[in-house]
Design a protein around this motif. Structure first.
Motif, PDB file in Angstrom:
ATOM      1  N   ILE A  73       0.845  -1.196   0.000  1.00 58.35           N
ATOM      2  CA  ILE A  73       0.000   0.000   0.000  1.00 58.35           C
ATOM      3  C   ILE A  73       0.883   1.250   0.000  1.00 58.35           C
ATOM      4  O   ILE A  73       0.629   2.208  -0.732  1.00 58.35           O
ATOM      5  CB  ILE A  73      -0.954  -0.019   1.223  1.00 58.35           C
ATOM      6  CG1 ILE A  73      -1.968  -1.164   1.074  1.00 58.35           C
ATOM      7  CG2 ILE A  73      -1.693   1.325   1.354  1.00 58.35           C
ATOM      8  CD1 ILE A  73      -2.762  -1.473   2.350  1.00 58.35           C
ATOM      9  N   GLY A  74       1.954   1.214   0.798  1.00 63.21           N
ATOM     10  CA  GLY A  74       2.888   2.347   0.858  1.00 63.21           C
ATOM     11  C   GLY A  74       3.485   2.658  -0.498  1.00 63.21           C
ATOM     12  O   GLY A  74       3.623   3.821  -0.875  1.00 63.21           O
ATOM     13  N   ARG A  75       3.791   1.618  -1.254  1.00 63.07           N
ATOM     14  CA  ARG A  75       4.372   1.848  -2.573  1.00 63.07           C
ATOM     15  C   ARG A  75       3.352   2.466  -3.527  1.00 63.07           C
ATOM     16  O   ARG A  75       3.690   3.336  -4.324  1.00 63.07           O
ATOM     17  CB  ARG A  75       4.919   0.548  -3.149  1.00 63.07           C
ATOM     18  CG  ARG A  75       5.553   0.771  -4.494  1.00 63.07           C
ATOM     19  CD  ARG A  75       6.700  -0.182  -4.744  1.00 63.07           C
ATOM     20  NE  ARG A  75       6.431  -0.993  -5.912  1.00 63.07           N
ATOM     21  CZ  ARG A  75       7.186  -2.018  -6.301  1.00 63.07           C
ATOM     22  NH1 ARG A  75       8.214  -2.383  -5.575  1.00 63.07           N
ATOM     23  NH2 ARG A  75       6.894  -2.681  -7.373  1.00 63.07           N
ATOM     24  N   PHE A  76       2.106   2.015  -3.408  1.00 62.70           N
ATOM     25  CA  PHE A  76       1.065   2.624  -4.258  1.00 62.70           C
ATOM     26  C   PHE A  76       0.888   4.106  -3.914  1.00 62.70           C
ATOM     27  O   PHE A  76       0.715   4.951  -4.790  1.00 62.70           O
ATOM     28  CB  PHE A  76      -0.268   1.889  -4.098  1.00 62.70           C
ATOM     29  CG  PHE A  76      -0.354   0.656  -4.966  1.00 62.70           C
ATOM     30  CD1 PHE A  76      -0.346   0.758  -6.350  1.00 62.70           C
ATOM     31  CD2 PHE A  76      -0.455  -0.611  -4.402  1.00 62.70           C
ATOM     32  CE1 PHE A  76      -0.420  -0.371  -7.153  1.00 62.70           C
ATOM     33  CE2 PHE A  76      -0.530  -1.750  -5.189  1.00 62.70           C
ATOM     34  CZ  PHE A  76      -0.510  -1.631  -6.570  1.00 62.70           C
ATOM     35  N   ALA A 107      10.019   0.088  -2.544  1.00 61.48           N
ATOM     36  CA  ALA A 107       9.822  -0.438  -1.187  1.00 61.48           C
ATOM     37  C   ALA A 107      10.269  -1.883  -1.167  1.00 61.48           C
ATOM     38  O   ALA A 107      10.228  -2.581  -2.184  1.00 61.48           O
ATOM     39  CB  ALA A 107       8.351  -0.331  -0.795  1.00 61.48           C
ATOM     40  N   ARG A 108      10.714  -2.324   0.002  1.00 62.91           N
ATOM     41  CA  ARG A 108      11.154  -3.705   0.149  1.00 62.91           C
ATOM     42  C   ARG A 108       9.947  -4.556   0.531  1.00 62.91           C
ATOM     43  O   ARG A 108       9.303  -4.307   1.553  1.00 62.91           O
ATOM     44  CB  ARG A 108      12.198  -3.748   1.264  1.00 62.91           C
ATOM     45  CG  ARG A 108      12.959  -5.018   1.315  1.00 62.91           C
ATOM     46  CD  ARG A 108      13.904  -4.976   2.527  1.00 62.91           C
ATOM     47  NE  ARG A 108      14.189  -6.326   2.974  1.00 62.91           N
ATOM     48  CZ  ARG A 108      15.092  -7.111   2.395  1.00 62.91           C
ATOM     49  NH1 ARG A 108      15.791  -6.667   1.386  1.00 62.91           N
ATOM     50  NH2 ARG A 108      15.295  -8.343   2.826  1.00 62.91           N
ATOM     51  N   PHE A 109       9.625  -5.548  -0.290  1.00 58.17           N
ATOM     52  CA  PHE A 109       8.467  -6.404  -0.017  1.00 58.17           C
ATOM     53  C   PHE A 109       8.896  -7.657   0.736  1.00 58.17           C
ATOM     54  O   PHE A 109       9.865  -8.304   0.351  1.00 58.17           O
ATOM     55  CB  PHE A 109       7.785  -6.833  -1.321  1.00 58.17           C
ATOM     56  CG  PHE A 109       7.022  -5.708  -1.980  1.00 58.17           C
ATOM     57  CD1 PHE A 109       6.828  -4.493  -1.336  1.00 58.17           C
ATOM     58  CD2 PHE A 109       6.483  -5.869  -3.244  1.00 58.17           C
ATOM     59  CE1 PHE A 109       6.130  -3.465  -1.943  1.00 58.17           C
ATOM     60  CE2 PHE A 109       5.778  -4.849  -3.867  1.00 58.17           C
ATOM     61  CZ  PHE A 109       5.611  -3.640  -3.215  1.00 58.17           C
ATOM     62  N   GLU A 110       8.156  -7.965   1.782  1.00 59.66           N
ATOM     63  CA  GLU A 110       8.411  -9.199   2.498  1.00 59.66           C
ATOM     64  C   GLU A 110       7.144 -10.030   2.582  1.00 59.66           C
ATOM     65  O   GLU A 110       6.041  -9.482   2.567  1.00 59.66           O
ATOM     66  CB  GLU A 110       8.955  -8.892   3.892  1.00 59.66           C
ATOM     67  CG  GLU A 110      10.473  -8.956   3.866  1.00 59.66           C
ATOM     68  CD  GLU A 110      11.143  -8.281   5.020  1.00 59.66           C
ATOM     69  OE1 GLU A 110      10.569  -8.307   6.124  1.00 59.66           O
ATOM     70  OE2 GLU A 110      12.239  -7.734   4.803  1.00 59.66           O
ATOM     71  N   VAL A 111       7.314 -11.338   2.694  1.00 68.10           N
ATOM     72  CA  VAL A 111       6.162 -12.225   2.802  1.00 68.10           C
ATOM     73  C   VAL A 111       5.386 -11.869   4.075  1.00 68.10           C
ATOM     74  O   VAL A 111       5.984 -11.655   5.132  1.00 68.10           O
ATOM     75  CB  VAL A 111       6.619 -13.701   2.820  1.00 68.10           C
ATOM     76  CG1 VAL A 111       5.445 -14.629   3.080  1.00 68.10           C
ATOM     77  CG2 VAL A 111       7.304 -14.059   1.512  1.00 68.10           C
ATOM     78  N   ALA A 112       4.060 -11.807   3.969  1.00 68.12           N
ATOM     79  CA  ALA A 112       3.226 -11.417   5.105  1.00 68.12           C
ATOM     80  C   ALA A 112       3.156 -12.535   6.144  1.00 68.12           C
ATOM     81  O   ALA A 112       3.527 -13.680   5.884  1.00 68.12           O
ATOM     82  CB  ALA A 112       1.825 -11.071   4.606  1.00 68.12           C
ATOM     83  N   GLU A 113       2.677 -12.160   7.323  1.00 78.29           N
ATOM     84  CA  GLU A 113       2.451 -13.157   8.381  1.00 78.29           C
ATOM     85  C   GLU A 113       0.953 -13.288   8.613  1.00 78.29           C
ATOM     86  O   GLU A 113       0.165 -12.669   7.928  1.00 78.29           O
ATOM     87  CB  GLU A 113       3.186 -12.714   9.650  1.00 78.29           C
ATOM     88  CG  GLU A 113       4.694 -12.853   9.488  1.00 78.29           C
ATOM     89  CD  GLU A 113       5.486 -12.210  10.611  1.00 78.29           C
ATOM     90  OE1 GLU A 113       4.860 -11.737  11.584  1.00 78.29           O
ATOM     91  OE2 GLU A 113       6.712 -12.184  10.485  1.00 78.29           O
ATOM     92  N   GLY A 114       0.571 -14.113   9.581  1.00 72.12           N
ATOM     93  CA  GLY A 114      -0.845 -14.217   9.939  1.00 72.12           C
ATOM     94  C   GLY A 114      -1.543 -15.382   9.284  1.00 72.12           C
ATOM     95  O   GLY A 114      -0.918 -16.394   8.948  1.00 72.12           O
TER      96      GLY A 114
END
Ligand code: FE2
Length: 259
Positions: free
Chosen positions: A215-218, A224-231
């Motif tokens: 969202i920040g990149r949009f 932005a550095r993308f990382e795999v999400a958690e949860g």
């Protein structure tokens, strides 16, 4: 024969989901052959030897890739060492590894291939349609059943491939967009088709990645550095049933489990 294809395993959450669900899915659906797309399996980008071993240990017979094939350096040698690890067949000649393999399942020879689309993807590979034609011509008489993982962005290119191979493939299943589509069907010629099988990994994410970063990149248009999400997590898959005479599909069934 019953073939299970599991969609894009994303990072550790995807691998955990695979470990928890794949053995059960294989049992309940009486699966003869399991294909897993692992191109996002190592931290969201590419594959490493240990991640490949982990996916195989979960029950994958063949692992397919896509545009992230060579993101991790080790993939170069891994592809040459592992005949059941497939990169898109339409890479320019001379690329490491292979785009297809033939495996034995339910007493039949199954030709499994991986191809990549060219529309809205940042790589200019050879024509996937002609690539598959060449493969089928080259392998004629050596296989009974043909299954393609078509890793592509555009629904049009994927649907076109489904129709192009109708009557020649048991299954044409799309990967890459990470969102499962609801258009599973057996085309009139006997090809099971699904535009995209979907993603296996974190479900409270944007396509598997941490949503705040995306969202920040949009919002900022900055890198932005993308990382795999958690949860919470999900597993996306499809089962294709084939008949032994022509090696074509009789049934196709989507699977989607969200925690
Ligand atoms: Fe991809």
């Amino acid at each position: 024969m019953r073939i299970l294809m599991v969609g894009d395993v994303c990072g550790r959450p995807g691998r955990q989901m695979l470990r928890e669900h794949l053995p059960k899915l294989r049992r309940t659906h009486r699966i003869d052959l399991t294909i897993v797309n692992g191109e996002n399996a190592a931290g969201g980008f590419g594959i490493t030897p240990s991640v490949y071993e982990e996916i195989v240990a979960c029950g994958a017979d063949v692992v397919t890739l896509g545009n992230h094939t060579f993101d991790k350096r080790e993939a170069m040698t891994l592809l040459d060492e592992e005949p059941r690890l497939l990169r898109p067949l339409n890479y320019p000649a001379g690329a490491p590894g292979q785009g297809h393999c033939i495996v034995q399942a339910a007493g039949q020879r199954v030709l499994v291939a991986n191809a990549m689309g060219r529309v809205f993807l940042p790589m200019d590979l050879d024509c996937p349609f002609r690539g598959v034609d060449a493969l089928l011509e080259q392998q004629a008489g050596r296989y009974d059943v043909f299954f393609l993982d078509f890793h592509a962005e555009a629904t049009s290119e994927k649907e076109a491939m489904g129709w192009y191979l109708d009557g020649r493939a048991a299954g044409v299943v799309g990967t890459h967009t990470h969102i499962q589509t609801a258009d599973d069907r057996v085309l009139p010629g006997g090809t099971a088709y699904l535009t995209d099988v979907g993603m296996t990994g974190p479900s409270e994410s944007v396509l598997g990645m941490d949503r705040a970063a995306v969202i920040g990149r949009f919002l900022s248009q900055l890198p932005a550095r993308f990382e795999v999400a958690e949860g919470k997590r999900q597993i996306s898959a499809v089962v294709v049933e084939t008949e032994p005479e022509r090696g074509l599909a009789t049934e196709v069934q989507r699977i989607f489990i969200r925690e």
